[in-house]
Design a protein around this motif. Structure first.
Motif, PDB file in Angstrom:
ATOM      1  N   PHE B  89      -2.841   4.951   8.045  1.00 54.97           N
ATOM      2  CA  PHE B  89      -1.145   4.157   8.253  1.00 54.97           C
ATOM      3  C   PHE B  89      -0.871   6.052   8.460  1.00 54.97           C
ATOM      4  CE2 PHE B  89      -0.910   0.297   5.991  1.00 54.97           C
ATOM      5  CZ  PHE B  89      -1.450  -0.410   7.410  1.00 54.97           C
ATOM      6  N   GLU B 105       7.148   3.387   9.494  1.00 57.36           N
ATOM      7  CA  GLU B 105       6.899   4.501   8.493  1.00 57.36           C
ATOM      8  C   GLU B 105       8.127   3.836   7.860  1.00 57.36           C
ATOM      9  OE1 GLU B 105       8.753   7.787   9.243  1.00 57.36           O
ATOM     10  OE2 GLU B 105       7.371   8.783   7.164  1.00 57.36           O
ATOM     11  N   LEU B 108       6.594   0.307   5.694  1.00 57.90           N
ATOM     12  CA  LEU B 108       5.542   0.584   4.956  1.00 57.90           C
ATOM     13  C   LEU B 108       5.975   1.314   3.138  1.00 57.90           C
ATOM     14  CD1 LEU B 108       3.745   1.093   7.607  1.00 57.90           C
ATOM     15  CD2 LEU B 108       3.569  -0.545   6.329  1.00 57.90           C
ATOM     16  N   PHE B 109       6.874   2.115   3.547  1.00 54.45           N
ATOM     17  CA  PHE B 109       7.468   2.742   2.729  1.00 54.45           C
ATOM     18  C   PHE B 109       8.278   2.061   1.773  1.00 54.45           C
ATOM     19  CE2 PHE B 109      10.323   5.416   0.584  1.00 54.45           C
ATOM     20  CZ  PHE B 109       9.366   6.324  -0.340  1.00 54.45           C
ATOM     21  N   PHE B 110       9.601   0.954   2.424  1.00 54.42           N
ATOM     22  CA  PHE B 110      10.514   1.408   1.805  1.00 54.42           C
ATOM     23  C   PHE B 110       9.659  -0.045   0.368  1.00 54.42           C
ATOM     24  CE2 PHE B 110      12.732  -2.823  -0.176  1.00 54.42           C
ATOM     25  CZ  PHE B 110      13.710  -2.253   0.312  1.00 54.42           C
ATOM     26  N   TYR B 112       8.185   1.044  -2.317  1.00 52.84           N
ATOM     27  CA  TYR B 112       7.739   1.800  -3.574  1.00 52.84           C
ATOM     28  C   TYR B 112       9.382   2.373  -4.086  1.00 52.84           C
ATOM     29  CZ  TYR B 112       6.807   5.668  -5.629  1.00 52.84           C
ATOM     30  OH  TYR B 112       6.364   6.619  -6.977  1.00 52.84           O
ATOM     31  N   SER B 165      -1.320  -2.556  -4.726  1.00 57.11           N
ATOM     32  CA  SER B 165      -1.837  -1.419  -3.228  1.00 57.11           C
ATOM     33  C   SER B 165      -0.439  -1.785  -2.244  1.00 57.11           C
ATOM     34  CB  SER B 165      -3.112  -2.314  -2.800  1.00 57.11           C
ATOM     35  OG  SER B 165      -3.964  -1.003  -3.462  1.00 57.11           O
ATOM     36  N   TRP B 166       0.567  -2.950  -2.139  1.00 57.12           N
ATOM     37  CA  TRP B 166       1.755  -3.540  -1.036  1.00 57.12           C
ATOM     38  C   TRP B 166       2.322  -2.490  -1.728  1.00 57.12           C
ATOM     39  CZ3 TRP B 166       6.155  -5.376  -2.577  1.00 57.12           C
ATOM     40  CH2 TRP B 166       7.038  -5.637  -1.530  1.00 57.12           C
ATOM     41  N   MET B 169       1.211   1.619  -1.621  1.00 54.50           N
ATOM     42  CA  MET B 169       0.923   2.535  -0.285  1.00 54.50           C
ATOM     43  C   MET B 169       1.909   3.611   0.173  1.00 54.50           C
ATOM     44  SD  MET B 169       0.867   2.518   2.727  1.00 54.50           S
ATOM     45  CE  MET B 169       1.782   1.489   2.796  1.00 54.50           C
ATOM     46  N   TYR B 171       4.540   5.409  -0.316  1.00 49.38           N
ATOM     47  CA  TYR B 171       4.389   6.750  -1.018  1.00 49.38           C
ATOM     48  C   TYR B 171       3.033   7.469  -0.338  1.00 49.38           C
ATOM     49  CZ  TYR B 171       4.697  11.094  -4.730  1.00 49.38           C
ATOM     50  OH  TYR B 171       4.946  11.863  -5.018  1.00 49.38           O
ATOM     51  N   THR B 174       3.653   8.567   3.609  1.00 49.62           N
ATOM     52  CA  THR B 174       3.966   9.551   3.518  1.00 49.62           C
ATOM     53  C   THR B 174       3.447  11.158   2.929  1.00 49.62           C
ATOM     54  OG1 THR B 174       4.993   9.824   1.641  1.00 49.62           O
ATOM     55  CG2 THR B 174       5.812   8.080   3.199  1.00 49.62           C
ATOM     56  N   ILE B 175       2.746  10.680   1.463  1.00 48.90           N
ATOM     57  CA  ILE B 175       2.137  12.554   1.790  1.00 48.90           C
ATOM     58  C   ILE B 175       1.343  12.834   2.774  1.00 48.90           C
ATOM     59  CG2 ILE B 175       0.518  13.374  -0.759  1.00 48.90           C
ATOM     60  CD1 ILE B 175       2.085  12.165  -1.987  1.00 48.90           C
TER      61      ILE B 175
END
Lengths: 273, 292
Positions: B89, B105, B108-110, B112, B165-166, B169, B171, B174-175
């Protein structure tokens, strides 16, 4: 020509994945606002036919939900502030002052990042018991105020600040404390903000240690409170999802407002080597 | 000379507040945890030194090995899933010029940002054997008898690993994305001119460049893989039977349900050693080229 087409296909695929990714969150909200009979239907209803606040009301009225929220805010706020303060001082020392033993201690600090929380749970429980701190919010706060990762991240930033800045201040007669507060901290705004975000999210989500140390219902933080709700309601998903929804509202609001800063702030921790 | 001495003292002075709290609440518990693990802890009769008997007991206990294998299974599924998708991603975000990528983005980030209790409750509901969305979906696409994920010994760990994983993932993604963006773009352009395709650029050029960040994320994920507790506790409480009882849950039960603190502390130490070994393996495979 072919290249741009490829990119578009990937864009479409990724938008679909992103929407699929959000379905669990959508389903939580969807369940929270449906009356119970509508929750257990086959096939499931994507857009609620009837709208109700009964679950949300039940959670707020029957449980000290607001208290848990306040506890969570208190724990995260205070531990973020203290850990920023401690990390700034320590990172300054590790980055910009030369002293004997510094590098050895820093390596030990880094290695201690690998220690899982579980290993500390039993001794920490005894320690807090002896200090008479069990069941107090301070017992959740203290162990997470001195996390090596915060020193590690800030140190990397401090190392990069040009030493001319500091030297100039020195010549003007500033001592270490003055240099730190007048020179280093003012130019470290983005790094401090990123660390604050990281620490706040970490402590907001802390679960295992709070579960052990907080045993009285009115002392619970949100994660622990939610866990207890499920014991009480078992499969009443309307109530559970309403509680989960309520607990995630603050995060959603903050994320919508500070989206860019949060993502940048979190990613910063990985980019500094 | 005088300056060196002054530096020595101010260095210690600035580091001290952090070191004291770290010492009391991290270093001391590790040491005392090891000491407790060598004792048969009893609140009434007082504890008795028994050497490594807690460890030998655990290594011959079926329940311990069950928890060990469950933890291992969880980690083996969750760690690669999280890292590989995070990386893929991130590459997408790096290459895409689309305006929609900010939405992708964020979406997919939320997850976390949600805490472990929230995500566990949501996924427990999604996996519900009677009315869960996933079962409904599988039935819809023609699987007449879909597995009851959280109630099935074979499926329970993969299901929890998938949900984790959901959650985790975003975080990592974004790294990696930030790491990619901090690389000079000329390298990619040069490779494109030389006729390299995107996959070659990703694997041969960009991935080696972001290896340090990949290592950081790997260590992070190894830790959250082996000390998994919250998800398991809330979704299944170790069930059905003991088919999802992981080491951290066994530790929690030994300590706070059976009050066998010595044995619990020993489990904690074994967990530490396992994480340590896997971090060393990661360092060996991922860290070797960093210096080149």
């Amino acid at each position: 020509m072919r290249k741009t087409k490829n990119i578009r296909i990937f864009d479409v695929i990724m938008i679909i994945i992103a929407i699929l990714w959000l379905i669990p969150v959508f389903w939580m909200i969807n369940t929270a606002i449906k009356p119970t009979p509508d929750i257990f239907t086959t096939p499931p209803t994507w857009i609620p036919e009837h709208f109700t606040l009964e679950h949300i009301k039940a959670v707020v009225q029957n449980w000290p939900f607001i208290k848990w929220l306040l506890n969570s805010i208190l724990v995260s706020g205070i531990s973020t502030l203290i850990s920023l303060f401690l990390a700034i001082l320590a990172a300054y020392s590790f980055a910009r002052i030369t002293w004997k033993g510094r590098d050895t201690i820093f390596v030990i600090l880094l290695a201690s990042m690998l220690i899982p929380w579980q290993i500390n749970a039993v001794p920490l429980y005894f320690l807090m018991n002896n200090l008479n701190l069990l069941n107090k919010l301070i017992s959740v706060i203290l162990p997470i105020t001195a996390m090596p990762i915060s020193v590690f991240l800030l140190r990397q930033f401090f190392v990069g600040i040009p030493s001319e800045l500091e030297d100039a201040a020195r010549i003007d007669g500033c001592n270490r404390v003055n240099t730190l507060f007048r020179i280093i901290i003012p130019v470290s705004g983005p790094a401090l903000a990123a660390l604050a975000i990281y620490m706040f999210i970490f402590s907001w989500n802390e679960y295992f240690w709070s579960l052990i140390t907080l045993q009285r219902v009115e002392k619970y933080t949100l994660p622990i409170g939610l866990n207890m709700l499920q014991g009480a309601y078992d499969i009443e998903y309307g109530l559970l999802m309403a509680a989960a929804f309520l607990a995630s509202i603050p995060v959603m609001i903050v994320f919508i407002i500070l989206r860019r800063h949060i993502i940048e702030g979190m990613s910063w921790s990985g980019v500094t080597k | 000379m005088k300056k060196a001495l002054r530096d020595q003292w101010s260095g210690i002075f600035f580091a001290l507040p952090f070191m004291i709290i770290w010492g009391v609440f991290t270093l001391w518990p590790v040491i005392s945890g090891f000491i407790i693990s060598l004792h048969n802890w009893d609140p009434l009769r007082g504890s008795e030194f028994i050497g490594f008997k807690n460890y030998t007991y655990l290594f011959t206990s079926e329940r311990f090995w069950n928890a060990f294998l469950n933890t291992f299974e969880f980690a083996i599924i969750m760690i690669p899933l999280t890292l590989v998708f995070g990386l893929l991603f991130a590459f997408y975000l790096y290459f895409s010029k689309s305006k929609t990528k900010a939405f992708v983005e964020s979406a997919l980030f939320f997850p976390y940002l949600l805490n472990v209790s929230i995500i566990s409750l949501i996924w427990k509901w999604l996996f519900d054997p009677d009315f869960g969305l996933i079962i409904e979906f599988l039935k819809m696409i023609g699987i007449s008898n879909p597995p009851q994920f959280l109630n099935h010994p074979l499926w329970v760990i993969p299901a929890i690993a998938f949900a984790s994983s959901w959650w985790l993932m975003g975080y990592r993604m974004t790294i990696f994305r930030a790491a990619l963006e901090s690389q000079p773009f000329e390298i990619v352009e040069a490779a494109l001119i030389d006729g390299a395709n995107k996959w070659q650029i990703m694997l041969r050029i960009l991935f080696p460049l972001i290896r340090p960040q990949f290592l950081f994320a790997t260590v992070l994920t190894v830790i959250s893989g082996f000390d998994v507790l919250g998800q398991v506790m809330i979704m299944t409480d170790g069930g059905p039977g003991r088919s999802s009882e992981v080491l951290a849950l066994l530790l929690y039960r030994e300590a706070f349900s059976y009050f066998r603190m010595g044995r619990a502390a020993a489990i904690g130490f074994i967990l530490f050693v396992v994480i340590f070994i896997f971090t060393l393996i990661a360092l060996r495979y991922l860290g070797k080229d960093v210096s080149k």
